[in-house]
Motif scaffolding. Structure first.
Motif, mmCIF file in Angstrom:
data_model
loop_
_atom_site.group_PDB
_atom_site.id
_atom_site.type_symbol
_atom_site.label_atom_id
_atom_site.label_comp_id
_atom_site.label_asym_id
_atom_site.label_seq_id
_atom_site.Cartn_x
_atom_site.Cartn_y
_atom_site.Cartn_z
ATOM 1 N N HIS A 90 42.564 44.131 35.425
ATOM 2 C CA HIS A 90 41.634 44.495 36.261
ATOM 3 C C HIS A 90 41.766 46.024 36.935
ATOM 4 N N ASP A 100 43.306 45.534 40.390
ATOM 5 C CA ASP A 100 42.256 46.147 40.885
ATOM 6 C C ASP A 100 42.276 47.608 41.095
ATOM 7 N N HIS A 123 40.294 38.991 42.080
ATOM 8 C CA HIS A 123 40.991 39.401 43.345
ATOM 9 C C HIS A 123 40.722 38.374 44.374
ATOM 10 N N LYS A 141 31.301 40.882 34.212
ATOM 11 C CA LYS A 141 31.557 41.080 35.485
ATOM 12 C C LYS A 141 30.276 40.944 36.374
ATOM 13 N N HIS A 172 40.044 50.218 37.180
ATOM 14 C CA HIS A 172 39.090 50.988 37.237
ATOM 15 C C HIS A 172 39.324 52.505 37.124
HETATM 16 ZN ZN LIG Z 1 37.557 45.693 40.751
#
Ligand SMILES: [Zn+2]
Ligand SMILES: [Zn+2]
Ligand SMILES: [Zn+2]
Ligand SMILES: [Zn+2]
Ligand SMILES: [Zn+2]
Ligand SMILES: [Zn+2]
Ligand SMILES: [Zn+2]
Ligand SMILES: [Zn+2]
Lengths: 458, 458, 458, 458
Positions: free
Chosen positions: C56, C312, C235, C146, C58
Motif C-alpha cells: 500500500h 499507505d 488501512h 481499488k 502512493h
Molecule cells: Zn492509500
C-alpha cells in the motif's frame, strides 16, 4: 392525617408529569392537580420520585473474622439521607442454619432500622436440610437466594450444589442471585501473589481479574438455564460479565445484571495509592476495574441489558481493614455507598445525559421492585403504593466527605466528589424522615420488614 | 354517562392486578375495586389491556402504480376487531410536497376511520423546501419522519440526504424512522434475476437477502449517531439487522427496532409455492426469512433490544398483485396483518411462554406510545388516559381465514392459523366498538387524529 | 556467480530453522547446512527472512491538487533500507483512463525504482469503458482493483458502481480492494466543522470517526458477498472495522484486513499538538484513533482476523501540508512509513511478545504474497523463490529521526521511537542493496515490475 | 534405494504446484521437476499432500468398564487406508501413574502399529506425584497434557487442579488440552433423565447440551489465560464453544479449536432412530448437534478460528454399546472415523467449495504438526521431512460402508455417505503402505513413536 406533596414533577420509570401527591397514613391516596392535605410538603422546582431501593447491603454482617461496622441504625439512616427508603440485606446462615440466621437478622433490623428492609437468604452449601429450609424461608417472605461462587473454604458453593439450589428455587418460585467470581482461581492467585511477596492491596485487584468474573457469570447463567430459572447476577463490574449477560439475553434467557455505583465511577487506580489505608479502604470484590469497563456498564443501563444499580454496602472501619496489613487476603472485603448511591448516579448519569430521569428511577427503584415482586407496593408512585418518596432537588449540591456523612465509617470511597442533585425530603411510608438542612436523625425501630411473595413456580 | 369495566385483571406493561375501570366520557376516570357506572362491561375471566397501537400502516397508499386496496374504513375497523385502537400511517408526499400530502391523508382518514390515528411523514428527497416543510409538519402534530433506503428511483434517499434530514429531525425534536435495505444492491439484484429469466415471486426474496437489510440498518444507525439523534428501524426482519441494533445499543446509542408479526411467524418457504398467487400475496419488503431469524426476533422482544411489534399493513388484492405476473419487481409490495397482529402474537408469544402478558402489552402498545410521545394518553391504563382498551379473553379461539375477515382483501397471509386469545370487547375512547359475537361494524368518521408533540430539541 | 547467506536462522511464516541459503543469480538455489558460494553474507546471530512487501504505497501520486513528494527513487530506496524489498503502488486513473495511467506509473517506476514493485488499479467510476479496460489491466499483470468509498466528488464510487466493479472482478479473477469510509458523511462533517469555525487538523479526526469507517467496511463486505468475490479492506484502523471483518469471517466470507503500522502505534493525541505543522504532518485517512483500537488491531494480527501490515505511504512535505493552513480539508492526506514499518513492527510486536517472529514474517510478507498471487516467487524462502531477503539483526538499534532517514520528507511520524531489530543486509533478487553501517544508496532502474496473474474466475 | 512420486500437483498448506518428489529412505530428499529414482509412483492427475495426522484417538482404551475394540493394529491400518499416516493417542493413567500407563501404551502401539504415532498424557487428578511425573513424561517426548472437565467421578479434574496443571504445563513448555463439558451439570442431568424414566440414547444428547460445552470451553480458556499458557480445546462441536474460542482469540489469547469430522457432517437426528443400536453406536461426547452448528464449524475452519479436524476415534462394538441398553449413561462413549476423516472432509469441504485444497492440508495435517511441535518433520512436503505422503486422487469414489472397512468395528457412523476423493497411495516414511485397489494389509510393528520436544517454557 394527610400530607400533600405540592408543586413537583413526578418522575416515574415510565413518564414525568406535574401533579401533587396526597398521602394518607402510610400510603399514596391520590395523585392529581391541586390536592389538599393537613400538611404540605413543598416540591416546587423538584422531582418527586419513588424512594430508592438498595437491594444489596450487608449491615452488621459477620465476615472474614469480624463484623461489618455499619449498623442497621446508622446504615438505614444513611440510606434515607441519600434518598434510599428500603434496603435488602443478605442473611448469611451459620452453623445453625437459615432460620436461626433469619431470626438474628430480623432481631437486629427490627430494633434499629429507620427505613424499610427485606432479606435475601444465602445458600452456602447443599443438603436435605438446605432443601427443606428453603421452603420455610420462602414462607417467611424471602423470594431470593444468594449463591457465592467465590470465598473458597467459606461461603462458596460448587456447580452441582448451585444447580441443585437453582432447581429448588425454580420449584419454590424464587429467584437465585449469584456472586460470580471463580473461587478456585481467586484462591490460587491469592496464594501466588502472597508467595511472590506482594501482600499489598493492589494484589487484591490482581487476584480477581475481570476474566474471573466473566467466567463465573457465564457459568452461573448456563446453570440457571439448565435449571429453567431466571438468574440475577449481583455486582456486575466488568465488560466480560456484562457480555455474558448480554449474550444470554440475546438468546431469550432471563438474566439480570446489577452494577454498583462504585464500579460505575471508581477505577482500579484507587489500589495504587501510596497510602495503604486509602487502598485497603477500597478493597471489595469484585475490585474496581480499568476505566474502559465503566462505559460498558453505563451503556448497559441505558440499553436495558443491566437493570439495577446497587451498593453492596459492607462497610468496615480502617481499623478493621488493618487486619490485612501484611496479607491482603485478610483485608475485610467491602466498601460503603448506601448514602451516596443516588446523588452520585444522578450527577454522573443524569447530569451528563447518559440516563434520563425516568431511567434513573427505573434503575434505582422500579426495576428492582419488579424483580423482587414487591411492585407497586414499592418502586412506584401510584394510588395504594407505600408512600416511600423522595423530593429530589436537582439544584442542591454538596461535596461528599466522610466528615459529614451519616455512615458510621471513618472514610468514604467517594470522598471529594461534588454532587449536584440531592433529596430535599425523604419520605418513608408517609413520614418525612430526612429534610435537607434540618437536623434529621435516625428513628430506630420505625422501619418494617417487607415480606415478598414467591413467583409462580416454574 | 359512565361505564365500568368490571371483574377483569388489568394487564399493563409494568404489572398485572385486579381492578375495575371507570370510564367517564372518553377517558379513564378511576381504577379500583368495586367501581360503579351507568353501564357495565363484563371482564370476568379476562385481561383488560391498553388498546393496541399499530405504528406502521399504509392505508389507501398510492404505491408502485396502484393504490393499496385496504381503505381507511375497512382497515381501521379491521384493526378494532383485533384489539388495535390506533394506527399510525405513513404520509408519502408527491410532487406537491409534504403539506399537500398531509391534507390528502387527513381528508381520507377523517372521513372514514372508526378508530384513532396519527401520521408519520416520509422524507423522499432533500431540498430547502423539505427543510422548511418539516417544521410545519411538526407543527401539525407529527414528530416522526420516515426515510427509505430502498425503492431506488422512487422513494429512496441517499446517505447525505438522510444525514441532512436526521440533523433536521434533531433540531426539531423529531424521531427519524428508516426502511433499511440497500436500494442499490436490491435494484441490481432485481435486474440480475430478471436477466437470468427468473421472474417469479421467489426472486423477490432472493433479491433482498438479510445481509442487504443488515447493512442498511447498520448504516442508518451510524448516520443517526453522527447526527446525534435516536433512530427507529421499521420492520426489522432478520438477525443481521437485529445484530446491528444490539451492537449500537451496547454502545449506549438510542436505537429502536420493530419486528412485524409476519416475520415473527412466517418464513421464506411461503415464496416457493407452486401457486403464483399464493406466493405473490406474500411479497413484501423485507421478505419473509429463514426460520432461524424468528428466534432472534422473539429473543429481542424478551430482552428489550427490539421494542415494538407492527404490521406494515399495505394490502393489495390478488388482482393488484398480478401486475407482476411476468416480472416480480412489479408485484406491489405489501401484506395485511392489522386485524391479526394481537391474536397471533398472543398465541405464538404468550401462550408459548416466550413473552409475559406484560411484555405483550409493552410491545403492542405501551412502548410505541412512549416512543411516539403520546404516553400516557395512549398505551396506558391510568386515570386521565384515553379509554382505548381491549378486554382480552384468553379462552376465545378462532382459525384465521380470509373468508371471515374484516379486511377488504381477498386473502390472508395467516390463513389457517388457529389463535387462542381474542378481544371480547374493544373500546375506543370509551365506546365499545367491537364485541365478540355481536354484529359490530365500522363507524366511519368517529376516529380522531392524534397530534404528537415534538421531543425537546437536541 | 553465487552468494551464500551463512549462519543465520531462517524465519519463515511456518517455522524457524538454522540453515544457509545459496543464491544463484536472482533466485534462491538451495537451502541447507554448510552451503558454499562465491560470496558470503554473514548472518550469524541474525534471522533471515523474506523481504518485506508493502502492498500500500502512493509514490509521486497526484492528489488533492499536488503530488506526493516521495519519489519512486527515494521511496523505493527508503523501503529497502528498512527491509522492504517490494512495494505495490496504486495507479489512479485520470481522464485518459486506466491504461494511460498505467503507462505513466510504469514509466516513473521503471526509471527510478531500486526494488521490485507492482500495481493495483483504482476504479473511480463506472462505464462500459471501465468494464473493458479492467480486462486489459489484468492482462498487464494487475489482479487487484481499488475502490474508494470516500473522497466524495473525486475518487469516490457509490454502491452500485462498486457492485458492478466487484462483479467484474469476480469474472476476471481479480480481488477488489476498498478504502472504507462513508464519503457522504465525511464530506458533511467536514463542512460542519468548517462552518463551526474549526479549521484545524484536529477537525480532520473529528470528521472521520471510527463509526464512519466501520460502516463502510461493513457495507463493502456485504457488496462483495453479494457479488460472490472476496474483498480486501485497506488501512483497517479501528475496532469497528475489525469487528465487521471478524463478523463476516465468522460466517465463512473471505475478507482480509490490513492495519497500518501507523495505526498500530500512534494515536489521536497526535492531532492535539499546539504545533500546527506537527498535527498536519500526521493527517491521513483514516486518522489515528483512540489507543483502545490498537489492542484490537494487534489481537487481530495474532488471531488471523487481520492479515497484513502496510503503510499507505503517501508522503507530503510540510510545505505541501500547509496548503490546508486555514482549512483542514485541504491538507494533503498521507504520512510516511515505508522505511520504518518493519523495525517498528518488530519492536512493538515481536519484542513485546504480541507476535512471534513467524507471525511477523506472515504479516509483513508471506500473507500478502499469497493474497496477491505472487507466492512463492515473493514472500517465501524456498528454492526457486526470488532472492528477496532481509538479514534481520535483532540486536541493532536506532532512534528514528527524520534527520537520518532515506525518505525525502522533512519529518517522520515515528520521530523519536527507539527501535530494536533492524536489517543488517537487505537483498533484492540476489543483490545486497542495503548494508547496515555502509553507505548504501539508491540504484534507480534496477527494480522490476512484478506481474501478477489473476485467480481462477469465480 | 530411492522413490520418485511423479506427475502430481503438490498441495501444501501454503500453495499448490507441480513437482516431483524424490524420496530417499524414509525422508524427502528433493522436490522439483523431472526427478528420477529407483521406483516411480504415479501421481498423474492427483494431488500429493502431507499424510494426514489425526491428533485425537483412543485405540484399545480402557473406558467405562470395557476397552475400545479398535486395536492399534486395526486402527493404525484403517488410518493409513484413509490417508492418515500418524495418530496421536491419549494415554490415560491408572492407579500406577503416568509412567506406567505410558509404558503400557508404548508396548501396545510398538507391537501393532503400521503407521507412526505419538502420545498425549491425561492429567486426571493433582498431587505432588502428578507434578513430578509431568516432567518425566515430557522427557519421554510428550508435550501435551489432556484435562477432562467431564466424566465426574472418573477422569474429571476441577478448576484448581486444572489451574495447577496448566501452570505446570507453562513451566515445562507443554500445551494443555481440554475436553470441555461441565461434568457437574452433565452428571446431574444424567440422573434427571434416568429419574424421569428416559434411559434411551437420545437422553445422552439431552444431558450434554451445547451450553454445557460452551461454558466449559469458556472456563478452560480463562484458566489457561490466568496460567499464561495457550490451550487446545478438543472436539469443539458447537457454536457456543466456538464463540468462546473466537472471543478469546479476538483478545489476543492463544486458543485452538478442534472440530471432529463427525460433528461437521452428522447431526442430532441420529439419536432419534427407532433402532436402539443405531443410536447407541452414535453415542459420543460431545454428542452430535443441531445442524445449525455445522455452519459455525465449517466457517471456523475457513476463517482460522478453528484449526484442526480430528476424529476422537474411540470405537466400541455394538455388543459393547449394549452395556447401556437400559441406562444410557452406561453406553461406552465413542465412535469411529479414523479411516473416513479425510475422504469425508474432502467431499463435504473441498468439493463443495467451503475449503480450498490448501486449507484441507492445513486442517488435516500441517496445523496440528505445528501445534504439536513436530513440523516440518511431519505435516510438510519439504526436503528433510519424513516421507509421510498421500497421493490423493480426486476422481476416486466409494460409498462408505462397514462391510468394506478396515476398522474392526461392526458399523460405521458414515455408512452410506458417498465420497469423492480418496488416496491412490499412502506412503509412510517412504514406504507405500496403501494402494488403492491392491490388497494392502497391516504391517504391525513398522510404525514408530514420534517424540515431541517441549516448547520454550513461558
Ligand atoms: Zn492509500
Ligand atoms: Zn459479593
Ligand atoms: Zn455482597
Ligand atoms: Zn418499508
Ligand atoms: Zn411500510
Ligand atoms: Zn485510503
Ligand atoms: Zn473427550
Ligand atoms: Zn477423546
Amino acid at each position: 392525617m394527610t400530607t400533600v406533596i405540592k408543586g413537583g414533577t413526578i418522575v416515574a420509570a415510565d413518564r414525568s408529569y406535574e401533579a401533587d401527591i396526597l398521602i394518607e397514613g402510610e400510603t399514596i391516596k391520590a395523585i392529581g392537580p391541586d390536592l389538599k392535605g393537613d400538611t404540605v410538603i413543598d416540591a416546587a422546582g423538584a422531582y418527586v420520585m419513588p424512594g430508592g431501593i438498595d437491594p444489596h447491603t450487608h449491615l452488621e454482617m459477620p465476615f472474614m473474622g469480624t463484623t461489618a461496622a455499619e449498623t442497621w441504625e446508622s446504615g438505614s439512616f444513611a440510606a434515607l439521607s441519600g434518598g434510599t427508603t428500603m434496603v435488602v440485606d443478605f442473611v448469611i446462615p451459620g452453623e445453625d442454619g437459615m432460620l436461626a440466621a433469619f431470626d438474628a437478622w430480623a432481631e437486629r433490623s427490627a430494633r434499629q432500622a429507620s427505613g424499610d428492609y427485606s432479606f435475601h437468604m444465602a445458600v452456602t452449601g447443599w443438603s436435605e436440610k438446605h432443601f427443606d429450609e428453603m421452603e420455610k424461608v420462602v414462607a417467611r417472605g424471602v423470594n431470593t437466594f444468594k449463591h457465592f461462587m467465590a470465598y473458597k473454604g467459606a461461603l462458596m458453593v460448587n456447580d452441582d450444589e448451585m444447580f441443585a439450589s437453582f432447581q429448588r428455587c425454580a420449584a419454590l418460585g424464587a429467584l437465585p442471585l449469584v456472586h460470580a467470581e471463580n473461587g478456585d482461581i481467586v484462591a490460587a492467585l491469592q496464594q501466588k501473589y502472597m508467595a511472590e511477596g506482594r501482600p499489598g492491596p493492589e494484589s487484591h485487584a490482581f487476584s480477581r481479574p475481570p476474566e474471573v468474573e466473566g467466567e463465573a457469570t457465564n457459568r452461573a447463567i448456563m446453570i440457571a438455564d439448565a435449571a429453567g430459572v431466571p438468574v440475577y447476577i449481583v455486582h456486575t463490574s466488568c465488560e466480560q460479565a456484562h457480555e455474558a449477560i448480554r449474550r444470554a439475553r440475546q438468546k431469550g434467557m432471563r438474566v439480570y445484571g446489577e452494577p454498583l455505583i462504585q464500579h460505575l465511577v471508581l477505577d482500579e487506580g484507587e489500589y495504587f495509592s501510596k497510602d495503604w489505608n486509602y487502598s485497603a479502604q477500597r478493597v471489595m470484590s469484585p475490585p474496581f476495574r480499568n476505566k474502559s469497563h465503566q462505559d460498558s456498564l453505563w451503556a448497559g443501563l441505558a440499553a436495558g441489558s443491566l437493570q439495577v444499580v446497587a451498593t453492596d454496602h459492607a462497610a468496615f472501619t480502617t481499623a478493621q481493614k488493618q487486619f490485612g496489613l501484611t496479607d491482603f487476603t485478610k483485608i475485610p472485603n467491602g466498601t460503603g455507598g448506601l448514602e451516596d448511591r443516588m446523588p452520585v448516579l444522578w450527577t454522573r448519569g443524569v447530569e451528563t445525559g447518559r440516563l434520563t430521569p425516568n431511567e434513573f428511577v427505573a434503575v434505582t427503584s422500579t426495576n428492582i421492585a419488579q424483580i423482587l415482586n414487591i411492585y407497586p407496593q414499592k418502586g412506584a408512585i401510584l394510588p395504594g403504593s407505600d408512600a416511600d418518596l423522595v423530593v429530589w432537588d436537582p439544584t442542591l449540591t454538596k461535596t461528599i466527605t466522610a466528615a459529614n456523612q451519616k455512615s458510621i465509617i471513618d472514610y468514604n470511597v467517594f470522598e471529594g466528589i461534588a454532587v449536584k442533585g440531592l433529596p430535599r425530603y425523604t419520605i418513608s411510608r408517609g413520614e418525612v424522615v430526612w429534610s435537607d438542612g434540618q437536623n434529621s436523625g435516625p428513628r430506630p425501630g420505625r422501619g418494617k420488614f417487607i415480606a415478598r411473595k414467591p413467583f409462580p413456580a416454574i
